[in-house]
Design a protein around this motif. Structure first.
Motif, PDB file in Angstrom:
ATOM      1  N   HIS A 285      16.698  -7.634   7.335  1.00 54.25           N
ATOM      2  CA  HIS A 285      16.500  -7.482   8.761  1.00 54.25           C
ATOM      3  C   HIS A 285      15.254  -8.381   9.287  1.00 54.25           C
ATOM      4  CE1 HIS A 285      18.828  -3.794   8.047  1.00 54.25           C
ATOM      5  NE2 HIS A 285      18.991  -4.030   9.310  1.00 54.25           N
ATOM      6  N   GLY A 286      14.804  -9.213   8.582  1.00 52.97           N
ATOM      7  CA  GLY A 286      13.723 -10.207   8.908  1.00 52.97           C
ATOM      8  C   GLY A 286      12.549  -9.731   8.878  1.00 52.97           C
ATOM      9  N   VAL A 287      11.817 -10.701   9.256  1.00 54.58           N
ATOM     10  CA  VAL A 287      10.088 -10.764   9.002  1.00 54.58           C
ATOM     11  C   VAL A 287       9.637  -9.331   9.675  1.00 54.58           C
ATOM     12  CG1 VAL A 287       9.953 -12.358  11.064  1.00 54.58           C
ATOM     13  CG2 VAL A 287       8.159 -11.977   9.331  1.00 54.58           C
ATOM     14  N   GLN A 288       9.905  -9.108  10.960  1.00 53.72           N
ATOM     15  CA  GLN A 288       9.444  -8.129  11.730  1.00 53.72           C
ATOM     16  C   GLN A 288       9.603  -6.663  10.887  1.00 53.72           C
ATOM     17  OE1 GLN A 288       7.147  -8.553  14.060  1.00 53.72           O
ATOM     18  NE2 GLN A 288       6.490  -6.236  14.111  1.00 53.72           N
ATOM     19  N   ALA A 289      10.821  -6.503  10.412  1.00 49.39           N
ATOM     20  CA  ALA A 289      11.017  -5.405   9.543  1.00 49.39           C
ATOM     21  C   ALA A 289      10.405  -5.169   8.224  1.00 49.39           C
ATOM     22  CB  ALA A 289      12.531  -5.230   9.065  1.00 49.39           C
ATOM     23  N   ILE A 290      10.298  -6.261   7.781  1.00 54.06           N
ATOM     24  CA  ILE A 290       9.174  -6.719   6.426  1.00 54.06           C
ATOM     25  C   ILE A 290       7.814  -6.127   6.705  1.00 54.06           C
ATOM     26  CG2 ILE A 290       8.241  -7.927   4.703  1.00 54.06           C
ATOM     27  CD1 ILE A 290      10.913  -9.522   4.967  1.00 54.06           C
ATOM     28  N   LYS A 291       7.108  -6.571   7.849  1.00 52.31           N
ATOM     29  CA  LYS A 291       5.779  -6.483   8.195  1.00 52.31           C
ATOM     30  C   LYS A 291       5.622  -4.941   8.579  1.00 52.31           C
ATOM     31  CE  LYS A 291       4.843  -9.290  11.547  1.00 52.31           C
ATOM     32  NZ  LYS A 291       4.156 -10.251  12.630  1.00 52.31           N
ATOM     33  N   GLU A 292       6.840  -4.270   9.059  1.00 50.54           N
ATOM     34  CA  GLU A 292       6.668  -2.914   9.258  1.00 50.54           C
ATOM     35  C   GLU A 292       6.546  -2.103   8.149  1.00 50.54           C
ATOM     36  OE1 GLU A 292       9.688  -1.913  12.344  1.00 50.54           O
ATOM     37  OE2 GLU A 292       8.539  -3.218  13.957  1.00 50.54           O
ATOM     38  N   TYR A 293       7.535  -2.307   7.379  1.00 56.30           N
ATOM     39  CA  TYR A 293       7.684  -1.631   5.927  1.00 56.30           C
ATOM     40  C   TYR A 293       6.469  -1.745   5.255  1.00 56.30           C
ATOM     41  CZ  TYR A 293       9.360  -0.593   1.288  1.00 56.30           C
ATOM     42  OH  TYR A 293       9.462  -0.136  -0.060  1.00 56.30           O
ATOM     43  N   MET A 294       5.736  -3.108   5.005  1.00 55.99           N
ATOM     44  CA  MET A 294       4.593  -3.048   4.349  1.00 55.99           C
ATOM     45  C   MET A 294       3.584  -2.455   5.170  1.00 55.99           C
ATOM     46  SD  MET A 294       6.209  -4.970   2.100  1.00 55.99           S
ATOM     47  CE  MET A 294       4.610  -4.807   0.896  1.00 55.99           C
ATOM     48  N   SER A 295       3.531  -2.320   6.315  1.00 55.54           N
ATOM     49  CA  SER A 295       2.206  -1.570   6.993  1.00 55.54           C
ATOM     50  C   SER A 295       2.486  -0.032   6.723  1.00 55.54           C
ATOM     51  CB  SER A 295       2.459  -1.926   8.360  1.00 55.54           C
ATOM     52  OG  SER A 295       1.531  -1.144   9.440  1.00 55.54           O
ATOM     53  N   GLU A 296       3.458   0.321   7.026  1.00 54.79           N
ATOM     54  CA  GLU A 296       3.731   1.783   6.687  1.00 54.79           C
ATOM     55  C   GLU A 296       3.714   2.098   5.211  1.00 54.79           C
ATOM     56  OE1 GLU A 296       7.690   3.110   7.892  1.00 54.79           O
ATOM     57  OE2 GLU A 296       7.212   2.451  10.239  1.00 54.79           O
ATOM     58  N   LYS A 297       3.954   1.249   4.377  1.00 51.84           N
ATOM     59  CA  LYS A 297       3.796   1.465   2.873  1.00 51.84           C
ATOM     60  C   LYS A 297       2.288   1.462   2.469  1.00 51.84           C
ATOM     61  CE  LYS A 297       5.422  -0.241  -1.651  1.00 51.84           C
ATOM     62  NZ  LYS A 297       4.197  -0.691  -2.091  1.00 51.84           N
ATOM     63  N   MET A 298       1.491   0.647   3.203  1.00 52.86           N
ATOM     64  CA  MET A 298       0.121   0.651   2.843  1.00 52.86           C
ATOM     65  C   MET A 298      -0.541   2.005   3.528  1.00 52.86           C
ATOM     66  SD  MET A 298      -2.806  -2.225   3.770  1.00 52.86           S
ATOM     67  CE  MET A 298      -2.270  -2.313   5.566  1.00 52.86           C
ATOM     68  N   THR A 299      -0.109   2.296   4.549  1.00 52.54           N
ATOM     69  CA  THR A 299      -0.660   3.535   5.187  1.00 52.54           C
ATOM     70  C   THR A 299      -0.436   4.774   4.008  1.00 52.54           C
ATOM     71  OG1 THR A 299      -0.304   2.793   7.322  1.00 52.54           O
ATOM     72  CG2 THR A 299      -0.830   5.130   7.138  1.00 52.54           C
ATOM     73  N   GLY A 300       0.850   4.912   3.842  1.00 48.63           N
ATOM     74  CA  GLY A 300       1.152   5.995   2.956  1.00 48.63           C
ATOM     75  C   GLY A 300       0.783   6.030   1.667  1.00 48.63           C
ATOM     76  N   ALA A 301       0.779   4.719   1.017  1.00 49.82           N
ATOM     77  CA  ALA A 301       0.583   4.807  -0.536  1.00 49.82           C
ATOM     78  C   ALA A 301      -1.031   4.863  -0.780  1.00 49.82           C
ATOM     79  CB  ALA A 301       0.891   3.227  -0.943  1.00 49.82           C
ATOM     80  N   HIS A 302      -1.830   4.934   0.279  1.00 51.35           N
ATOM     81  CA  HIS A 302      -3.340   4.786  -0.245  1.00 51.35           C
ATOM     82  C   HIS A 302      -3.882   6.131   0.439  1.00 51.35           C
ATOM     83  CE1 HIS A 302      -2.407   1.164  -1.679  1.00 51.35           C
ATOM     84  NE2 HIS A 302      -2.662   0.285  -0.427  1.00 51.35           N
ATOM     85  N   GLN A 303      -2.993   7.191   0.686  1.00 57.22           N
ATOM     86  CA  GLN A 303      -3.736   8.190   1.407  1.00 57.22           C
ATOM     87  C   GLN A 303      -4.559   9.087   0.593  1.00 57.22           C
ATOM     88  OE1 GLN A 303      -0.259  10.621   2.571  1.00 57.22           O
ATOM     89  NE2 GLN A 303      -0.067   9.695   4.578  1.00 57.22           N
ATOM     90  N   ASN A 304      -4.364   8.920  -1.019  1.00 58.06           N
ATOM     91  CA  ASN A 304      -5.314   9.640  -1.815  1.00 58.06           C
ATOM     92  C   ASN A 304      -6.266   8.611  -2.284  1.00 58.06           C
ATOM     93  OD1 ASN A 304      -4.086  11.873  -1.623  1.00 58.06           O
ATOM     94  ND2 ASN A 304      -2.359  11.356  -2.894  1.00 58.06           N
ATOM     95  N   SER A 305      -6.549   7.551  -1.857  1.00 56.40           N
ATOM     96  CA  SER A 305      -7.517   6.417  -2.480  1.00 56.40           C
ATOM     97  C   SER A 305      -8.791   6.235  -1.159  1.00 56.40           C
ATOM     98  CB  SER A 305      -6.864   5.331  -2.621  1.00 56.40           C
ATOM     99  OG  SER A 305      -7.828   4.330  -3.106  1.00 56.40           O
ATOM    100  N   PRO A 306     -10.006   6.930  -1.311  1.00 49.04           N
ATOM    101  CA  PRO A 306     -10.909   6.852  -0.437  1.00 49.04           C
ATOM    102  C   PRO A 306     -11.221   5.351  -0.219  1.00 49.04           C
ATOM    103  CG  PRO A 306     -11.488   8.416  -1.900  1.00 49.04           C
ATOM    104  CD  PRO A 306     -10.117   7.825  -2.511  1.00 49.04           C
ATOM    105  N   LYS A 307     -11.598   4.496  -1.161  1.00 53.09           N
ATOM    106  CA  LYS A 307     -11.766   3.396  -0.999  1.00 53.09           C
ATOM    107  C   LYS A 307     -10.663   2.218  -0.239  1.00 53.09           C
ATOM    108  CE  LYS A 307     -15.063   2.384  -5.034  1.00 53.09           C
ATOM    109  NZ  LYS A 307     -14.809   3.747  -5.800  1.00 53.09           N
TER     110      LYS A 307
END
Length: 367
Positions: A285-307
């Motif tokens: 789906h292109g660059v915008q879809a990739i950026k949105e996916y990585m953005s959401e992934k970063m938000t969710g993946a680090h919920q338990n990492s204070p740093k």
């Protein structure tokens, strides 16, 4: 190589135009030069009569050596084109006399080294040495501090000068594709004026970790390093000016989550990689879809990492993060006299956002 009178007269000299156009015949001021145009003494003396030329063009003449007269005032030459010849060396004495050289083009020769005296070219802005057999640059090249454009494509380079980022601080474009580079010097990350970096078709195994200082980098091409390049540094998400990124045909399985922060990125090439994250259905789906996916992934993946949560909060605060699932964060480090990321985009401040510092066991933001 010995040259007859006609060959000597085929040297093109033009002090009226800083840029040259090539035609079927060798021309000076639009007129063909023949041996009958000159007296016998002029034929043997070559360009001795041309003592104050700013542009000298000796390209595509099948030269083995340079037929430059001792009477030519090389200190006046600003542009020298000796490309497309059979030159195996540039005399040390020649480079040492080109004190006002701004542009030097020696592409498509048989050069294995550059003269040490290239360090005398303190005004040099454009250097094209592509299509030769150069394995390394002389250390003296660090004295060419006015250099803005370096083209060393299609050589046999295995390393770049260690001090490139500390000395050649005016570099705006580096093209070193099709060489044998294994890594880039760590000092590369200090080239704050760099706009374009092309290192494709090498043997690059990793990029410098601290890329965040490349605040003006717009184009980054690390494609076709094939089995060598397996990952990208997390700091790639802090390249605030990046518009075009090509990482195709490597061995990358996961793109850094921080790429969701690349607001200006509009062209992204990732084909030819065994990507798992983002998955193919997102990539298609292109660059915008990739950026949105990585953005959401970063938000969710680090919920338990204070740093890492704290780092995300800082990115959001300074306008570089566009996550959509951000949870409330504890107060991050606040600079005195709050400024946007553009105000902080300098080596002095950007170092604070180095992932290596932010994710280290010891906090660098405590007082």
């Amino acid at each position: 190589m010995m040259m007859n009178g006609e060959q000597m007269m085929m040297m093109k000299v033009d002090n009226s135009k800083p840029r040259r156009k090539h035609f079927g015949n060798h021309l000076i001021n639009g007129s063909s030069i023949s041996s009958s145009s000159f007296s016998p003494s002029q034929k043997t003396m070559g360009v001795e009569a041309q003592e104050t030329q700013e542009t000298v063009d000796l390209s595509a003449m099948s030269l083995d050596t340079l037929p430059i007269s001792s009477n030519l005032n090389l200190a006046m030459v600003r542009v020298l084109d000796i490309s497309n010849n059979n030159l195996e060396m540039i005399p040390e004495s020649l480079a040492a006399r080109l004190l006002n050289m701004v542009e030097l083009d020696v592409h498509s020769n048989q050069l294995k080294t550059l003269p040490n005296s290239i360090g005398c070219l303190s005004k040099l802005k454009t250097l094209n040495v592509s299509g030769n057999h150069i394995q390394s640059f002389p250390k003296t090249i660090e004295n060419c501090r006015a250099l803005e454009d370096l083209n060393a494509n299609f050589n046999q380079l295995t390393t770049l000068p260690d001090t490139i980022g500390f000395e050649l601080i005016n570099l705006r474009k580096i093209s070193v594709n099709s060489n044998k580079l294994i890594f880039l010097p760590t000092s590369t990350s200090h080239l704050t004026n760099l706009r374009h970096l092309d290192v494709r078709l090498n043997c690059i195994r990793s990029l410098p970790e601290d890329l965040e200082n490349l605040i003006n980098l717009e184009v980054l091409n690390v494609s076709q390093n094939f089995q060598y390049l397996e990952k990208l540094p997390y700091s790639i998400g802090l390249l605030i000016s990046l518009v075009e990124l090509d990482v195709s045909y490597n061995k990358i399985t996961t793109l850094p989550d921080s790429m969701g922060c690349l607001k200006r990125l509009s062209k992204l090439s990732v084909e030819g990689n065994p990507l798992v994250s983002p998955p193919p259905e997102v990539v298609e789906h292109g660059v915008q879809a990739i950026k949105e996916y990585m953005s959401e992934k970063m938000t969710g993946a680090h919920q338990n990492s204070p740093k890492k949560r704290s780092w995300i909060g800082k990115l959001k605060k300074f306008g570089t993060f566009n996550g959509v699932k951000m949870t409330p964060e504890r107060e991050g480090y606040v600079m005195p006299n709050y400024r946007t990321i553009d105000g902080l985009a300098s080596p002095r401040y950007m170092g604070m956002f180095s992932p290596r510092r932010l994710f280290s066991p010891k906090s660098h933001f405590t007082r």
